[in-house]
Structure formats: structure tokens, C-alpha cells
Design a protein around this motif. Sequence first.
Motif, PDB file in Angstrom:
ATOM      1  N   GLU A   1      -6.157 -11.555  -4.875  1.00  0.00           N
ATOM      2  CA  GLU A   1      -4.814 -11.010  -4.618  1.00  0.00           C
ATOM      3  C   GLU A   1      -4.508  -9.781  -5.477  1.00  0.00           C
ATOM      4  O   GLU A   1      -3.450  -9.684  -6.101  1.00  0.00           O
ATOM      5  N   ALA A   2      -5.439  -8.851  -5.474  1.00  0.00           N
ATOM      6  CA  ALA A   2      -5.296  -7.662  -6.323  1.00  0.00           C
ATOM      7  C   ALA A   2      -4.058  -6.845  -5.949  1.00  0.00           C
ATOM      8  O   ALA A   2      -3.388  -6.280  -6.820  1.00  0.00           O
ATOM      9  N   GLN A   3      -3.752  -6.792  -4.655  1.00  0.00           N
ATOM     10  CA  GLN A   3      -2.600  -5.983  -4.226  1.00  0.00           C
ATOM     11  C   GLN A   3      -1.301  -6.621  -4.717  1.00  0.00           C
ATOM     12  O   GLN A   3      -0.380  -5.922  -5.154  1.00  0.00           O
ATOM     13  N   LYS A   4      -1.247  -7.961  -4.651  1.00  0.00           N
ATOM     14  CA  LYS A   4      -0.061  -8.674  -5.146  1.00  0.00           C
ATOM     15  C   LYS A   4       0.056  -8.495  -6.659  1.00  0.00           C
ATOM     16  O   LYS A   4       1.152  -8.282  -7.191  1.00  0.00           O
ATOM     17  N   GLN A   5      -1.070  -8.562  -7.340  1.00  0.00           N
ATOM     18  CA  GLN A   5      -1.062  -8.356  -8.794  1.00  0.00           C
ATOM     19  C   GLN A   5      -0.469  -6.996  -9.135  1.00  0.00           C
ATOM     20  O   GLN A   5       0.339  -6.872 -10.063  1.00  0.00           O
ATOM     21  N   ALA A   6      -0.868  -5.968  -8.380  1.00  0.00           N
ATOM     22  CA  ALA A   6      -0.380  -4.603  -8.653  1.00  0.00           C
ATOM     23  C   ALA A   6       1.136  -4.531  -8.436  1.00  0.00           C
ATOM     24  O   ALA A   6       1.862  -3.958  -9.259  1.00  0.00           O
ATOM     25  N   LEU A   7       1.601  -5.133  -7.353  1.00  0.00           N
ATOM     26  CA  LEU A   7       3.041  -5.129  -7.066  1.00  0.00           C
ATOM     27  C   LEU A   7       3.812  -5.896  -8.132  1.00  0.00           C
ATOM     28  O   LEU A   7       4.811  -5.408  -8.670  1.00  0.00           O
ATOM     29  N   ASP A   8       3.340  -7.105  -8.444  1.00  0.00           N
ATOM     30  CA  ASP A   8       4.020  -7.940  -9.434  1.00  0.00           C
ATOM     31  C   ASP A   8       4.083  -7.256 -10.796  1.00  0.00           C
ATOM     32  O   ASP A   8       5.042  -7.413 -11.547  1.00  0.00           O
TER      33      ASP A   8
ATOM     34  N   SER B   1      -1.991   2.149  -7.199  1.00  0.00           N
ATOM     35  CA  SER B   1      -3.129   1.232  -7.179  1.00  0.00           C
ATOM     36  C   SER B   1      -4.241   1.930  -6.397  1.00  0.00           C
ATOM     37  O   SER B   1      -4.335   3.156  -6.472  1.00  0.00           O
ATOM     38  N   GLY B   2      -5.057   1.171  -5.669  1.00  0.00           N
ATOM     39  CA  GLY B   2      -6.126   1.849  -4.944  1.00  0.00           C
ATOM     40  C   GLY B   2      -7.279   0.926  -4.659  1.00  0.00           C
ATOM     41  O   GLY B   2      -7.092  -0.292  -4.495  1.00  0.00           O
ATOM     42  N   CYS B   3      -8.474   1.487  -4.611  1.00  0.00           N
ATOM     43  CA  CYS B   3      -9.657   0.669  -4.323  1.00  0.00           C
ATOM     44  C   CYS B   3     -10.874   1.223  -5.044  1.00  0.00           C
ATOM     45  O   CYS B   3     -10.889   2.390  -5.444  1.00  0.00           O
TER      46      CYS B   3
ATOM     47  N   ALA C   1      -7.222   6.446  -5.264  1.00  0.00           N
ATOM     48  CA  ALA C   1      -5.872   6.000  -5.644  1.00  0.00           C
ATOM     49  C   ALA C   1      -4.950   5.923  -4.423  1.00  0.00           C
ATOM     50  O   ALA C   1      -5.095   6.714  -3.485  1.00  0.00           O
ATOM     51  N   VAL C   2      -4.054   4.979  -4.447  1.00  0.00           N
ATOM     52  CA  VAL C   2      -3.034   4.824  -3.398  1.00  0.00           C
ATOM     53  C   VAL C   2      -1.698   4.601  -4.103  1.00  0.00           C
ATOM     54  O   VAL C   2      -1.598   3.734  -4.984  1.00  0.00           O
ATOM     55  N   GLU C   3      -0.715   5.389  -3.720  1.00  0.00           N
ATOM     56  CA  GLU C   3       0.592   5.247  -4.358  1.00  0.00           C
ATOM     57  C   GLU C   3       1.291   3.960  -3.917  1.00  0.00           C
ATOM     58  O   GLU C   3       1.177   3.559  -2.757  1.00  0.00           O
ATOM     59  N   VAL C   4       2.001   3.344  -4.838  1.00  0.00           N
ATOM     60  CA  VAL C   4       2.808   2.165  -4.487  1.00  0.00           C
ATOM     61  C   VAL C   4       4.218   2.671  -4.174  1.00  0.00           C
ATOM     62  O   VAL C   4       4.810   3.388  -4.987  1.00  0.00           O
ATOM     63  N   CYS C   5       4.736   2.333  -2.991  1.00  0.00           N
ATOM     64  CA  CYS C   5       6.070   2.809  -2.590  1.00  0.00           C
ATOM     65  C   CYS C   5       7.146   1.805  -3.013  1.00  0.00           C
ATOM     66  O   CYS C   5       6.866   0.617  -3.192  1.00  0.00           O
ATOM     67  N   GLU C   6       8.360   2.311  -3.115  1.00  0.00           N
ATOM     68  CA  GLU C   6       9.497   1.467  -3.529  1.00  0.00           C
ATOM     69  C   GLU C   6       9.628   0.211  -2.670  1.00  0.00           C
ATOM     70  O   GLU C   6       9.917  -0.866  -3.167  1.00  0.00           O
ATOM     71  N   ASP C   7       9.466   0.390  -1.363  1.00  0.00           N
ATOM     72  CA  ASP C   7       9.743  -0.727  -0.454  1.00  0.00           C
ATOM     73  C   ASP C   7       8.465  -1.448  -0.017  1.00  0.00           C
ATOM     74  O   ASP C   7       8.466  -2.164   0.987  1.00  0.00           O
ATOM     75  N   ASP C   8       7.368  -1.260  -0.759  1.00  0.00           N
ATOM     76  CA  ASP C   8       6.108  -1.893  -0.356  1.00  0.00           C
ATOM     77  C   ASP C   8       6.168  -3.415  -0.409  1.00  0.00           C
ATOM     78  O   ASP C   8       6.781  -3.994  -1.315  1.00  0.00           O
ATOM     79  N   THR C   9       5.529  -4.039   0.572  1.00  0.00           N
ATOM     80  CA  THR C   9       5.254  -5.473   0.511  1.00  0.00           C
ATOM     81  C   THR C   9       3.751  -5.591   0.268  1.00  0.00           C
ATOM     82  O   THR C   9       3.021  -4.594   0.351  1.00  0.00           O
ATOM     83  N   VAL C  10       3.288  -6.815   0.021  1.00  0.00           N
ATOM     84  CA  VAL C  10       1.844  -7.013  -0.170  1.00  0.00           C
ATOM     85  C   VAL C  10       1.110  -6.498   1.073  1.00  0.00           C
ATOM     86  O   VAL C  10       0.083  -5.819   0.969  1.00  0.00           O
ATOM     87  N   GLU C  11       1.705  -6.762   2.256  1.00  0.00           N
ATOM     88  CA  GLU C  11       1.045  -6.365   3.508  1.00  0.00           C
ATOM     89  C   GLU C  11       0.971  -4.851   3.642  1.00  0.00           C
ATOM     90  O   GLU C  11      -0.080  -4.301   3.965  1.00  0.00           O
TER      91      GLU C  11
ATOM     92  N   ARG D   1      -2.429   0.132   3.472  1.00  0.00           N
ATOM     93  CA  ARG D   1      -2.745   1.513   3.062  1.00  0.00           C
ATOM     94  C   ARG D   1      -3.995   1.546   2.189  1.00  0.00           C
ATOM     95  O   ARG D   1      -4.802   2.462   2.281  1.00  0.00           O
ATOM     96  N   ILE D   2      -4.172   0.517   1.360  1.00  0.00           N
ATOM     97  CA  ILE D   2      -5.394   0.466   0.541  1.00  0.00           C
ATOM     98  C   ILE D   2      -6.611   0.270   1.436  1.00  0.00           C
ATOM     99  O   ILE D   2      -7.643   0.939   1.274  1.00  0.00           O
ATOM    100  N   LEU D   3      -6.458  -0.626   2.424  1.00  0.00           N
ATOM    101  CA  LEU D   3      -7.586  -0.920   3.324  1.00  0.00           C
ATOM    102  C   LEU D   3      -8.064   0.340   4.049  1.00  0.00           C
ATOM    103  O   LEU D   3      -9.271   0.561   4.204  1.00  0.00           O
ATOM    104  N   ALA D   4      -7.096   1.178   4.446  1.00  0.00           N
ATOM    105  CA  ALA D   4      -7.468   2.423   5.144  1.00  0.00           C
ATOM    106  C   ALA D   4      -8.363   3.284   4.240  1.00  0.00           C
ATOM    107  O   ALA D   4      -9.306   3.926   4.722  1.00  0.00           O
ATOM    108  N   GLU D   5      -8.082   3.272   2.947  1.00  0.00           N
ATOM    109  CA  GLU D   5      -8.921   4.039   2.008  1.00  0.00           C
ATOM    110  C   GLU D   5     -10.252   3.345   1.759  1.00  0.00           C
ATOM    111  O   GLU D   5     -11.279   3.995   1.593  1.00  0.00           O
ATOM    112  N   GLU D   6     -10.230   2.001   1.737  1.00  0.00           N
ATOM    113  CA  GLU D   6     -11.487   1.247   1.578  1.00  0.00           C
ATOM    114  C   GLU D   6     -12.476   1.654   2.666  1.00  0.00           C
ATOM    115  O   GLU D   6     -13.668   1.826   2.419  1.00  0.00           O
TER     116      GLU D   6
END
Length: 204
Positions: free
Chosen positions: A123-130, A136-138, A157-167, A172-177
Motif C-alpha cells: 500500500e505504498a500509495q496509501k502510505q504516501a497519502l497518509d 510520490s512516484g514509482c 515523480a508524480v505530484e500528489v494533488c489536494e483532492d487525491d484518493t488512493v485510487e 496516475r502513478i500506474l500510468a508512469e509505471e
Amino acid sequence: MREKLRIAVLASGNGTNLQALIDASQRGYFHGQIVLVVSNNKDAYALKRAENHNIDSVFINRNDYRTRDDFDRAIIKLLEGYRIDLVLLAGYMRVAGRDMVHTFYGRMMNIHPSLLPAFPGLEAQKQALDYGAKVSGCTVHFVDEGVDTGPIIVQRAVEVCEDDTVESLSDRILAEEHKIYPLAVRFYCEGKLKIEGRRVRVSG
Ligand code: GRF
């Protein structure tokens, strides 16, 4: 012309990274061919994707083996039987054991959805949000014995937006992966990667 490298992908889930790698290979983005897909999950959609592209696919059941080492040895044997040059972990939800790491050190990569060494593990994306990270990024890295600790090959790198959810962040990270995994494989196939301790030199 030299032969294409023989690549195996290990995946446990949906396999969108596998798909990106198959597509990249088919359009000649790297000089390698995915000849085998292995999953520890019989329902993994990754297996279906392999089938769709006439790539050999194997489900290997952890419950058929007494120990993790036995299970790993069976995978090593399978990979060696296919004369695999490069092993790609793509959403493979198991930690590669000692034997596997040693057999394929410098020839086995993993992709992780954070900018390592931040947020390793699940749950790396959740960790980054929390945590409240703004970026964040990949990461694509060679696999060593730790969890997401091996020498880093490519990061984005991928920017974390104000209204981001884990999904939304995960998407957006997956697209870079899907871009950096084929790129890392391309570097490898071109012989551009050299591991020097923790650092991976990318030549040219
Ligand atoms: C990706 O986020 C990857 O970084 C992580 O697991 C996810 C797998 O996604 N290790 P998919 O199965 O490739 O779609």
C-alpha cells in the motif's frame, strides 16, 4: 543480429504492467521477448493476458510446496528450463527468497509504486497519502534480499494533488509505471546498466 533476450514476468494480479511490457516488446521498444508469465495466483488476470498473446503461462501454487525455499526452487527450475535472461516482477505479491535472488542477481527487476526508499512494502500509495507527501512516484530497481531495497534503475515523480484518493493517485502513478518499466528493460537489453554497489550506472 544478436538474439532477443528471453524475459519472464512474475505477476500476481491484474497485470497492467505486464501488458505494458508485452506491448513495448511487440513494437520493438526493447530487444527482448516475453516468453513466460508465472503467477502464484490462479485467478490472476495476468495469466489471461499472457494467453491472449500466446505467451506460455504457468500457475505455481505455494500450497504444493512445504517451505518457501522449495517453492522458490521450483520457480528457479522453471525459469532455468526456459533459459530466461531477465526476470521481471510486476505486481508479484511474494518476496523473492535467497536462492532466487542469488541465482538472478542483476538479472531480476521489480517495480514499486513510490519513490524508494520512501514507502516500501504494501500500500505504498496509501502510505504516501497518509504521510502527507506532496510528491510520490514509482521506481524500477534490481531485486536484492530486502523488501524494495535493491539498487535503483529508473524513477519517476508524480505530484500528489489536494483532492487525491488512493485510487486517483494510484492511477496516475500506474500510468508512469507503464512508461518506466519498459524503459528500464530497454536499458538492460542495450547493455547499458552497470551495478556499482548501491548505484546503477546508466551509460550513454
Ligand atoms: C503496481 O502498482 C506495481 O508497482 C505494484 O503492484 C501493482 C501491480 O499492478 N508492485 P499491475 O498488476 O501491473 O496492474
